[in-house]
Design a protein around this motif. Structure first.
Motif, mmCIF file in Angstrom:
data_model
loop_
_atom_site.group_PDB
_atom_site.id
_atom_site.type_symbol
_atom_site.label_atom_id
_atom_site.label_comp_id
_atom_site.label_asym_id
_atom_site.label_seq_id
_atom_site.Cartn_x
_atom_site.Cartn_y
_atom_site.Cartn_z
ATOM 1 N N SER A 35 20.711 32.266 47.302
ATOM 2 C CA SER A 35 21.346 31.375 46.322
ATOM 3 C C SER A 35 21.621 32.101 45.013
ATOM 4 O O SER A 35 22.578 31.795 44.314
ATOM 5 C CB SER A 35 20.486 30.142 46.080
ATOM 6 O OG SER A 35 19.321 30.467 45.360
ATOM 7 N N TYR A 37 22.311 35.438 44.785
ATOM 8 C CA TYR A 37 23.373 36.417 45.013
ATOM 9 C C TYR A 37 24.747 35.768 45.090
ATOM 10 O O TYR A 37 25.728 36.350 44.642
ATOM 11 C CB TYR A 37 23.102 37.236 46.270
ATOM 12 C CG TYR A 37 21.919 38.146 46.141
ATOM 13 C CD1 TYR A 37 21.709 38.892 44.995
ATOM 14 C CD2 TYR A 37 20.985 38.267 47.152
ATOM 15 C CE1 TYR A 37 20.617 39.730 44.865
ATOM 16 C CE2 TYR A 37 19.890 39.100 47.031
ATOM 17 C CZ TYR A 37 19.721 39.832 45.881
ATOM 18 O OH TYR A 37 18.637 40.657 45.759
ATOM 19 N N ARG A 38 24.818 34.559 45.673
ATOM 20 C CA ARG A 38 26.120 33.884 45.770
ATOM 21 C C ARG A 38 26.719 33.605 44.401
ATOM 22 O O ARG A 38 27.880 33.914 44.171
ATOM 23 C CB ARG A 38 26.006 32.611 46.589
ATOM 24 C CG ARG A 38 25.963 32.883 48.067
ATOM 25 C CD ARG A 38 26.005 31.607 48.843
ATOM 26 N NE ARG A 38 25.996 31.889 50.275
ATOM 27 C CZ ARG A 38 25.700 31.015 51.182
ATOM 28 N NH1 ARG A 38 25.389 29.790 50.853
ATOM 29 N NH2 ARG A 38 25.705 31.349 52.452
ATOM 30 N N PRO A 39 25.984 32.966 43.325
ATOM 31 C CA PRO A 39 26.596 32.765 42.016
ATOM 32 C C PRO A 39 26.968 34.082 41.349
ATOM 33 O O PRO A 39 27.981 34.175 40.652
ATOM 34 C CB PRO A 39 25.535 32.030 41.217
ATOM 35 C CG PRO A 39 24.694 31.335 42.195
ATOM 36 C CD PRO A 39 24.664 32.232 43.366
ATOM 37 N N ALA A 41 27.922 36.880 42.866
ATOM 38 C CA ALA A 41 29.153 37.379 43.492
ATOM 39 C C ALA A 41 30.357 36.582 42.998
ATOM 40 O O ALA A 41 31.414 37.156 42.721
ATOM 41 C CB ALA A 41 29.037 37.279 45.014
ATOM 42 N N ARG A 42 30.192 35.258 42.873
ATOM 43 C CA ARG A 42 31.298 34.435 42.371
ATOM 44 C C ARG A 42 31.660 34.829 40.938
ATOM 45 O O ARG A 42 32.832 34.903 40.592
ATOM 46 C CB ARG A 42 30.914 32.958 42.405
ATOM 47 C CG ARG A 42 31.075 32.335 43.744
ATOM 48 C CD ARG A 42 30.958 30.815 43.646
ATOM 49 N NE ARG A 42 30.662 30.287 44.960
ATOM 50 C CZ ARG A 42 29.561 29.654 45.281
ATOM 51 N NH1 ARG A 42 28.655 29.404 44.390
ATOM 52 N NH2 ARG A 42 29.366 29.243 46.510
ATOM 53 N N GLU A 43 30.639 35.030 40.119
ATOM 54 C CA GLU A 43 30.879 35.384 38.714
ATOM 55 C C GLU A 43 31.584 36.734 38.617
ATOM 56 O O GLU A 43 32.511 36.903 37.821
ATOM 57 C CB GLU A 43 29.556 35.413 37.951
ATOM 58 C CG GLU A 43 29.714 35.573 36.466
ATOM 59 C CD GLU A 43 30.461 34.428 35.814
ATOM 60 O OE1 GLU A 43 31.153 34.699 34.808
ATOM 61 O OE2 GLU A 43 30.381 33.290 36.275
ATOM 62 N N HIS A 45 33.537 38.051 40.870
ATOM 63 C CA HIS A 45 34.912 37.846 41.336
ATOM 64 C C HIS A 45 35.756 37.178 40.249
ATOM 65 O O HIS A 45 36.911 37.572 40.027
ATOM 66 C CB HIS A 45 34.920 36.994 42.604
ATOM 67 C CG HIS A 45 36.295 36.702 43.105
ATOM 68 N ND1 HIS A 45 37.099 37.660 43.676
ATOM 69 C CD2 HIS A 45 37.034 35.564 43.084
ATOM 70 C CE1 HIS A 45 38.266 37.132 43.995
ATOM 71 N NE2 HIS A 45 38.243 35.854 43.650
ATOM 72 N N ARG A 46 35.192 36.181 39.571
ATOM 73 C CA ARG A 46 35.927 35.504 38.493
ATOM 74 C C ARG A 46 36.250 36.482 37.365
ATOM 75 O O ARG A 46 37.353 36.463 36.812
ATOM 76 C CB ARG A 46 35.107 34.332 37.959
ATOM 77 C CG ARG A 46 35.100 33.155 38.887
ATOM 78 C CD ARG A 46 34.257 32.019 38.397
ATOM 79 N NE ARG A 46 34.426 31.767 36.979
ATOM 80 C CZ ARG A 46 33.604 31.047 36.248
ATOM 81 N NH1 ARG A 46 32.550 30.505 36.794
ATOM 82 N NH2 ARG A 46 33.828 30.846 34.974
ATOM 83 N N HIS A 47 35.288 37.339 37.024
ATOM 84 C CA HIS A 47 35.520 38.312 35.949
ATOM 85 C C HIS A 47 36.618 39.297 36.350
ATOM 86 O O HIS A 47 37.517 39.595 35.556
ATOM 87 C CB HIS A 47 34.227 39.065 35.634
ATOM 88 C CG HIS A 47 34.385 40.102 34.575
ATOM 89 N ND1 HIS A 47 34.555 39.781 33.247
ATOM 90 C CD2 HIS A 47 34.445 41.451 34.636
ATOM 91 C CE1 HIS A 47 34.699 40.885 32.543
ATOM 92 N NE2 HIS A 47 34.633 41.917 33.363
ATOM 93 N N LYS A 48 36.551 39.795 37.580
ATOM 94 C CA LYS A 48 37.571 40.737 38.063
ATOM 95 C C LYS A 48 38.951 40.080 38.058
ATOM 96 O O LYS A 48 39.945 40.688 37.652
ATOM 97 C CB LYS A 48 37.211 41.212 39.462
ATOM 98 C CG LYS A 48 38.180 42.211 40.027
ATOM 99 C CD LYS A 48 37.794 42.622 41.435
ATOM 100 C CE LYS A 48 38.840 43.532 42.029
ATOM 101 N NZ LYS A 48 38.628 43.778 43.433
ATOM 102 N N ASP A 49 39.004 38.831 38.499
ATOM 103 C CA ASP A 49 40.258 38.092 38.517
ATOM 104 C C ASP A 49 40.811 37.936 37.102
ATOM 105 O O ASP A 49 42.008 38.140 36.869
ATOM 106 C CB ASP A 49 40.033 36.725 39.157
ATOM 107 C CG ASP A 49 41.325 35.965 39.372
ATOM 108 O OD1 ASP A 49 42.266 36.548 39.947
ATOM 109 O OD2 ASP A 49 41.394 34.785 38.962
#
Length: 108
Positions: A35, A37-39, A41-43, A45-49
């Motif tokens: 739980s 690692y999932r937030p 990874a999402r964070e 990805h959002r930063h990279k985007d």
């Protein structure tokens, strides 16, 4: 498939319960880590985007983009001072230094 009924001794039952407790602890730890690692990874990805969208937008709107080469080493010097002349706002400066270093490119 065969089924067998176990009739453990009191000592064997205690060992089995201890083993099951360890297995449950490891399972719960794995669920908790997943739980976390999932937030993360999402964070990431959002930063990279956000970085990709912002850089694309800047490149489309401007012909020339200049980046200032800031002397990060000078900007993050300690505010402690010396015994004869102690520094002021040392905690605030330490917090500022952490935020500067966190946003600085790697290897700076």
């Amino acid at each position: 498939m065969s089924r067998y009924r176990l009739h453990p001794t009191a000592e064997q039952a205690a060992v089995m319960e201890d083993h099951c407790g360890h297995a449950q602890y490891v399972w719960n730890l794995a669920v908790e880590q997943q739980s976390w690692y999932r937030p993360a990874a999402r964070e990431a990805h959002r930063h990279k985007d956000w970085v990709e969208k912002t850089s694309t937008s800047l490149a489309r709107r401007h012909d020339l983009i200049r980046i200032e080469d800031l002397p990060i080493g000078h900007m993050t010097r300690s505010a402690r001072g010396i015994i004869a002349e102690p520094g002021r706002n040392v905690r605030q400066k330490a917090g500022l230094n952490r935020s500067i270093e966190a946003t600085a490119p790697a290897g700076r």
